[in-house]
Design a protein around this motif. Structure first.
Motif, PDB file in Angstrom:
ATOM      1  N   CYS A 132       0.718  -1.226   0.081  1.00 41.66           N
ATOM      2  CA  CYS A 132       0.054   0.088   0.076  1.00 41.66           C
ATOM      3  C   CYS A 132       0.913   1.176   0.043  1.00 41.66           C
ATOM      4  CB  CYS A 132      -0.987  -0.028   1.137  1.00 41.66           C
ATOM      5  SG  CYS A 132      -0.217   0.089   2.899  1.00 41.66           S
ATOM      6  N   LEU A 133       2.083   1.084   0.713  1.00 38.41           N
ATOM      7  CA  LEU A 133       2.919   2.324   0.558  1.00 38.41           C
ATOM      8  C   LEU A 133       3.306   2.450  -0.627  1.00 38.41           C
ATOM      9  CD1 LEU A 133       2.986   1.411   3.757  1.00 38.41           C
ATOM     10  CD2 LEU A 133       5.451   2.036   3.476  1.00 38.41           C
ATOM     11  N   ASN A 134       3.921   1.621  -1.536  1.00 36.66           N
ATOM     12  CA  ASN A 134       4.363   1.858  -2.845  1.00 36.66           C
ATOM     13  C   ASN A 134       3.585   2.285  -3.763  1.00 36.66           C
ATOM     14  OD1 ASN A 134       6.580   0.733  -1.711  1.00 36.66           O
ATOM     15  ND2 ASN A 134       6.223  -1.368  -2.132  1.00 36.66           N
ATOM     16  N   TYR A 145       4.647   2.763  11.214  1.00 31.44           N
ATOM     17  CA  TYR A 145       4.052   2.404  10.449  1.00 31.44           C
ATOM     18  C   TYR A 145       3.406   3.460   9.628  1.00 31.44           C
ATOM     19  CZ  TYR A 145       3.669  -1.588  13.838  1.00 31.44           C
ATOM     20  OH  TYR A 145       4.164  -2.550  14.680  1.00 31.44           O
ATOM     21  N   PRO A 146       4.140   3.558   8.434  1.00 26.04           N
ATOM     22  CA  PRO A 146       3.784   4.773   7.511  1.00 26.04           C
ATOM     23  C   PRO A 146       2.743   4.225   6.435  1.00 26.04           C
ATOM     24  CG  PRO A 146       5.864   4.070   6.867  1.00 26.04           C
ATOM     25  CD  PRO A 146       5.251   3.035   8.059  1.00 26.04           C
ATOM     26  N   GLY A 147       2.501   5.218   5.539  1.00 27.07           N
ATOM     27  CA  GLY A 147       1.773   4.896   4.429  1.00 27.07           C
ATOM     28  C   GLY A 147       0.192   4.847   4.544  1.00 27.07           C
ATOM     29  N   PRO A 148      -0.589   4.139   3.902  1.00 29.17           N
ATOM     30  CA  PRO A 148      -1.919   4.166   4.000  1.00 29.17           C
ATOM     31  C   PRO A 148      -2.254   3.045   5.240  1.00 29.17           C
ATOM     32  CG  PRO A 148      -1.477   3.922   1.783  1.00 29.17           C
ATOM     33  CD  PRO A 148      -0.323   3.985   2.552  1.00 29.17           C
ATOM     34  N   ILE A 149      -1.638   2.247   5.422  1.00 26.27           N
ATOM     35  CA  ILE A 149      -1.915   1.097   6.678  1.00 26.27           C
ATOM     36  C   ILE A 149      -1.583   1.839   7.825  1.00 26.27           C
ATOM     37  CG2 ILE A 149       0.323  -0.125   6.476  1.00 26.27           C
ATOM     38  CD1 ILE A 149      -3.208  -1.688   7.600  1.00 26.27           C
ATOM     39  N   GLY A 150      -0.633   2.807   7.787  1.00 26.33           N
ATOM     40  CA  GLY A 150      -0.115   3.412   9.186  1.00 26.33           C
ATOM     41  C   GLY A 150      -1.221   4.413   9.285  1.00 26.33           C
ATOM     42  N   ALA A 151      -1.799   5.018   8.325  1.00 28.55           N
ATOM     43  CA  ALA A 151      -2.903   6.020   8.524  1.00 28.55           C
ATOM     44  C   ALA A 151      -3.945   5.297   9.024  1.00 28.55           C
ATOM     45  CB  ALA A 151      -3.151   6.766   7.339  1.00 28.55           C
ATOM     46  N   VAL A 152      -4.350   4.116   9.214  1.00 31.03           N
ATOM     47  CA  VAL A 152      -5.416   3.646   9.738  1.00 31.03           C
ATOM     48  C   VAL A 152      -5.166   2.671  11.105  1.00 31.03           C
ATOM     49  CG1 VAL A 152      -7.027   3.474   7.670  1.00 31.03           C
ATOM     50  CG2 VAL A 152      -5.442   1.516   8.238  1.00 31.03           C
ATOM     51  N   LEU A 153      -3.881   2.141  11.095  1.00 27.05           N
ATOM     52  CA  LEU A 153      -3.262   1.344  12.261  1.00 27.05           C
ATOM     53  C   LEU A 153      -2.838   2.504  13.263  1.00 27.05           C
ATOM     54  CD1 LEU A 153      -2.927  -1.413  13.221  1.00 27.05           C
ATOM     55  CD2 LEU A 153      -0.726  -1.463  12.315  1.00 27.05           C
ATOM     56  N   THR A 154      -2.100   3.348  13.187  1.00 26.92           N
ATOM     57  CA  THR A 154      -1.241   4.209  14.025  1.00 26.92           C
ATOM     58  C   THR A 154      -2.495   4.654  14.887  1.00 26.92           C
ATOM     59  OG1 THR A 154       0.765   4.260  12.990  1.00 26.92           O
ATOM     60  CG2 THR A 154       0.402   5.787  14.667  1.00 26.92           C
ATOM     61  N   LEU A 201      -8.288   9.219  -0.597  1.00 27.52           N
ATOM     62  CA  LEU A 201      -9.386   8.076  -0.955  1.00 27.52           C
ATOM     63  C   LEU A 201      -9.195   7.670  -2.062  1.00 27.52           C
ATOM     64  CD1 LEU A 201     -12.268   9.933   1.464  1.00 27.52           C
ATOM     65  CD2 LEU A 201     -10.156   8.303   2.341  1.00 27.52           C
ATOM     66  N   CYS A 202      -8.325   7.647  -2.688  1.00 30.94           N
ATOM     67  CA  CYS A 202      -8.099   7.233  -4.203  1.00 30.94           C
ATOM     68  C   CYS A 202      -8.244   5.706  -4.273  1.00 30.94           C
ATOM     69  CB  CYS A 202      -6.742   7.754  -4.753  1.00 30.94           C
ATOM     70  SG  CYS A 202      -5.598   6.662  -4.571  1.00 30.94           S
ATOM     71  N   GLY A 203      -8.050   5.014  -3.349  1.00 25.44           N
ATOM     72  CA  GLY A 203      -8.453   3.577  -3.215  1.00 25.44           C
ATOM     73  C   GLY A 203      -7.537   2.688  -3.770  1.00 25.44           C
ATOM     74  N   ALA A 204      -6.121   3.311  -4.230  1.00 19.47           N
ATOM     75  CA  ALA A 204      -5.007   2.402  -4.724  1.00 19.47           C
ATOM     76  C   ALA A 204      -4.677   1.389  -3.798  1.00 19.47           C
ATOM     77  CB  ALA A 204      -3.869   3.222  -5.367  1.00 19.47           C
TER      78      ALA A 204
END
Lengths: 491, 251, 208
Positions: free
Chosen positions: A334-336, A353-362, A380-383
């Protein structure tokens, strides 16, 4: 421990570890965006790995079926997490391992420090592990006079550079070869002064630097990619062989893992060992995967400890929408693919935890209000959803956490925020066509702002954030509604 | 078939020519379109900014306004995405199971323009004529929420006189993201800069998309840089015919 | 409160609180490929395995039972000092080989150039070879410290994909999955073969 009711889910320990940044995401991103070298490094790295991933994923005609299976296995794991953890403990213990439980980072660091001290060692070798960064283990060990040596090449670059990781898989993604050469020349004892910036030469410098450590280390600390509940088997997936060195040569092995990293059965691994390497490094299979169950007489560490960590995970589990974030297998796909990560880089997220998963996990691990800017760090582009090997619906969780933030902010503050007032007013206007029509007619007054070429070039705050770089179209002389009424009459 | 046009609050107030093009296009294809005057906004901006409670009346209002029609068509992948993937969930989360069921039923007959033309009307050639060099930006919500796939491109390829040029890295977000463009203006601008660079590389005179919001973002940047590249909604190009090939209201 | 709850009890209680009432069960769809169609050890699987291994920069030598001894001997010619696990089949080890009986120190293993072993199973699709610590494969350190690993793979050990591979393994043994020599992509994502594990992997693939 603060006094809480027994069994109430709790957030991660404040004050230790790497889940809370000093700045909000927009502030930190601004720094990163101003660094052209960083943007080039990130753009090159994410672009390369995206292409590799796409190539190996398209080789499999059952990729979607594997994703669906992975998603379901993780959901099944969470639905019976207590039973699976108890089973894991039972199996590991039966095979000669010792299981420890840690409510939070402070407790985990204390357990690990005491285990190392009990061996008499004053240093440990480490396999790359997200969870030990999450709890700030290296710092805790250092305070106890124990040196922790990172052995993954990227982690070594980060450690020697007195830096912090910026990517889950390639933590030194923000550094290019010449920066790495500089760091090695400055920080690596006994390094060849003629070291060039050729990646092979740099990798070989790391090899000879760490070889002595591996052969003499008494204690290793690792994370785990998976643990199989029904067999007690632990799995570490890696590329360089530093993992094998740490997991095989020392007398004592301490493995730390979040309570969510389980799979129920041995068979389940057949799904994840296909999903993980293709999603993370873009390889059909990573060079080395190590699996062990407790202690094997005559082979590998004869003293094995498994530390099971909560540190906010039970609080994530309590959110029926947000708990899906616990399905993450840390592949970093998801980061890439994330356009925001690609520009802002990993440090902007202020968390390990960066990137999209970090934005929901952290924010869920810390409590949303301690990382309130992260759920908004996405278009929210969904990639991310399309790339996620276990189909975590990251965009929906982001939207959900934004709602949690708004509600929690409102509950904690007597006065509503300016945004909340504006949103409330807009909703009141827009729930009636009459009010909406009236407001849009008034908005036409904005036409006086359009000074050249029918475009508005400057607006007062907060809209100035838009007009700093983008024009706004001039409101038309007639709205669609008015045109319809004029040309078609009442419908 | 009773077809309702949901023009969206953005097109209603800022891009009326998009709504006019929708009407012209659908009428040319032989369909009567109704514009329910009670319509306002789908509530997506509220939902995506975290104001779900405030969005609930908008969800209810949208459902009441449109549920009597056989089909609803809108010139926005993003708004249709909200109706299809968010409305029922918001209603349910706020204890409105009745509304959730109604929203769910309405979502099944609410379509973005290219879906409506290709899937519902079964056509890819709408008889359009547009003698210009055009590139197409597939907006994120059309692409990944609605999965419109290549439907807009199939429609564009059938337009006579037009040169369609492929946009490099087309599936990358333009950086709009609703309030993201304000809350994270720096990152948004960095994404926009790359999108504009790709648009300019195509040497197209026009960039088109299925969402006025993304076009407002891309167009706002292109206008600021005085590139001379204009933005037109997909509906405006598809509504264009030989006798009148300069769409009304185009800037 | 008399005794404070243990962390274990506390965490398990938190999980139960978080999950609340659990009524639904999750069905796991397993309609991905669990078997590969090609029979174990078939020529197309051996071709695929060879292709994948070469792609990872491993060296592959094909042999038949008849010329196996000769092929192995030629591979071992330039192997330097060789260590072998105690249970290697008779006749494989070169005369001067050191036999690991479990007492060799890490420094002693570091002083040899090459390790020669058998394997447990291999998956063609991913180019993966698995060692499980059996007597003909030795303890994990033996295949880790020397710089060159020569691994003999028999055709009847080669399956298609990961599911069949796992089906052949005993999870309670110490397992090492090897897909090419050690590698890193940590510097500008440029792949460098050979970091800490053996820098050379040589596979001798034996089939009729």
């Amino acid at each position: 421990m603060s006094q809480v009711f027994l069994g109430m889910p709790a957030h991660s320990s404040p004050g230790v570890g790497a889940l809370r940044g000093d700045q909000t995401f927009p502030q930190a991103a601004r720094t990163a965006l101003a660094d052209p070298q960083l943007r080039r490094n990130l753009g090159h790295a994410t672009g390369t790995i995206r292409a590799k991933r796409l190539a190996v994923v398209s080789e499999l005609d059952d990729w979607e079926q594997l994703r669906l299976a992975g998603q379901a296995i993780k959901a099944a794991t969470m639905a019976r997490l207590d039973d699976h953890l108890a089973r894991l403990e039972q199996e590991v213990t039966a095979r000669g391992g010792t299981v420890h439980w840690a409510r939070d980072a402070v407790e985990a660091n204390r357990i690990i420090t005491e285990l190392v001290q009990a061996t008499g060692a004053d240093e440990v070798v480490k396999v790359k592990s997200m969870v030990t960064q999450e709890i700030g283990l290296n710092e805790a060990l250092e305070q106890a006079g124990i040196a922790a040596w990172e052995t993954d090449l990227a982690e070594l670059i980060v450690q020697l550079g007195h830096d912090t990781p910026s990517h889950i898989l390639v933590p030194a993604i923000h550094r290019n070869r010449s920066e790495i050469r500089e760091i090695f020349l400055r920080e690596m004892p006994g390094v060849d002064p003629d070291l060039t910036d050729e990646p092979r030469r740099l990798a070989m410098a790391a090899r000879s630097h760490l070889r002595r450590k591996f052969l003499s280390a008494k204690v290793a600390v690792s994370g785990a990619n998976f643990a199989v509940a029904e067999t007690g088997t632990l799995v570490v997936v890696e590329s360089e062989g530093n993992g094998r060195m740490c997991l095989t040569l020392p007398d004592t092995l301490i493995t730390v893992m979040g309570i969510e990293k389980l799979v129920p059965t041995w068979t389940d691994l057949e799904v994840f060992l296909q999903l993980l390497p293709r999603s993370s490094t873009g390889e059909r299979m990573n060079p080395y995967t190590s699996m062990w169950t407790g202690v094997s007489p005559g082979d590998g560490p004869q003293d094995f400890h498994l530390v099971l960590l909560d540190n906010g995970r039970t609080a994530v589990l309590a959110d029926e929408v947000g708990r899906e974030a616990l399905h993450c297998i840390r592949c970093s796909a998801c980061l890439n693919v994330c356009p925001v990560y690609e520009r802002a880089g990993g440090h902007a997220y202020g968390s390990v935890y960066p990137g999209p998963i970090g934005a929901v996990l952290t924010p869920q691990l810390t409590g949303v209000e301690q990382n309130a800017s992260l759920p908004y760090a996405s278009t929210l582009c969904g990639a991310c959803f399309d790339a996620c090997p276990v189909r975590i619906d990251i965009p929906s969780i982001l939207v959900h956490l934004r709602a949690r933030h708004v509600e929690e902010y409102a509950a904690e503050h007597r006065l509503p925020s300016a945004e909340s007032l504006a949103m409330g007013a807009a909703a009141w206007v827009m729930s009636s066509a009459r009010r909406f029509g009236f407001v849009t007619r008034t908005a036409r007054l904005g036409r006086v702002l359009g000074r050249r070429r029918g475009r508005i070039r400057s607006l007062p705050p907060p809209a100035s954030a838009w007009t700093a770089t983008r024009d706004v179209p001039l409101p038309p002389t007639e709205t669609f509604r008015e045109w319809w009424l004029r040309t078609r009459g009442e419908s | 078939m009773r077809v309702a046009l949901f023009v969206t609050c953005l097109a209603d107030t800022l891009f009326p020519q998009v709504g006019q093009a929708m009407v012209a296009l659908l009428e040319r294809l032989g369909h009567q379109v109704d514009f329910p005057a009670a319509q306002t906004c789908c509530g997506q901006m509220h939902i995506n900014t975290g104001y779900q409670r405030q969005a609930l009346p908008l969800v209810e209002h949208f459902t009441e306004t449109f549920e009597g029609y056989d089909a609803v068509v809108a010139p926005s992948g993003s708004c249709v995405g909200s109706v299809r993937h968010q409305h029922a969930a918001i209603a349910r989360r706020h204890g409105r199971a009745d509304l959730a069921d109604r929203s769910h039923a309405l979502a099944a007959k609410t379509f973005e323009l290219s879906e409506f033309l290709v899937d519902v009307l079964g056509t890819t050639d709408v008889g359009a004529y547009f003698p210009h060099r055009v590139t197409y930006h597939p907006t994120c919500h059309s692409l990944r929420m609605l999965r419109v796939d290549d439907k807009p491109l199939r429609l564009l390829r059938a337009v006579r006189g037009m040169t369609l040029v492929e946009l490099p890295d087309a599936d990358q977000c333009c950086g709009f993201g609703g309030t993201f463009a304000l809350k994270n203006a720096d990152t948004s601008t960095a994404m926009l800069a790359d999108k504009m660079r790709h648009v300019l590389a195509t040497k197209a005179e026009t960039v088109t998309a299925g969402d006025s919001s993304c076009l407002m973002h891309i167009g706002g940047g292109l206008s600021r840089l005085q590139t001379g590249v204009r933005t037109l909604h997909l509906a405006e190009i598809l509504a264009s015919v030989e006798t009148l090939h300069a769409p009304a209201g185009a800037s | 409160m008399s005794t404070p709850p243990s962390a274990r009890d506390e965490i398990l209680a938190r999980i139960r609180t978080s999950l609340g009432d659990r009524t639904s069960t999750v069905e796991i769809p397993r309609d991905y490929h669990r078997t590969g169609g090609s029979p174990v050890g078939s020529p197309e699987l051996l071709e695929l395995l060879t292709d994948r291994l070469v792609d990872y920069k491993a060296t592959v030598h094909r042999a038949t039972p008849a010329d196996f001894a000769a092929v192995l001997a030629s591979v071992l010619e330039s192997a330097g000092r060789v260590v072998v696990p105690a249970g290697l089949p008779d006749g494989w080890a070169p005369p001067a080989a050191v036999v690991d009986d479990g007492s060799l120190s890490w420094a002693e293993l570091d002083a040899v150039d090459t390790v020669l072993t058998s394997c447990t199973a291999a998956a063609a699709e991913t180019g993966t070879i698995v060692l499980d610590g059996s007597p003909d494969q030795g303890r994990r350190a033996v295949t880790l410290i020397p710089d060159r690993h020569i691994c003999v793979v028999r055709a009847d050990q080669v399956v298609r994909g990961v599911p069949e591979l796992l089906g052949r393994l005993d999870p309670r043994r110490p397992l090492t999955f090897i897909s090419g020599p050690s590698a890193t992509s940590d510097i500008e994502l440029q792949r460098v073969e050979g970091v800490h594990g053996p820098r050379k992997l040589i596979v001798v693939l034996v089939s009729d």
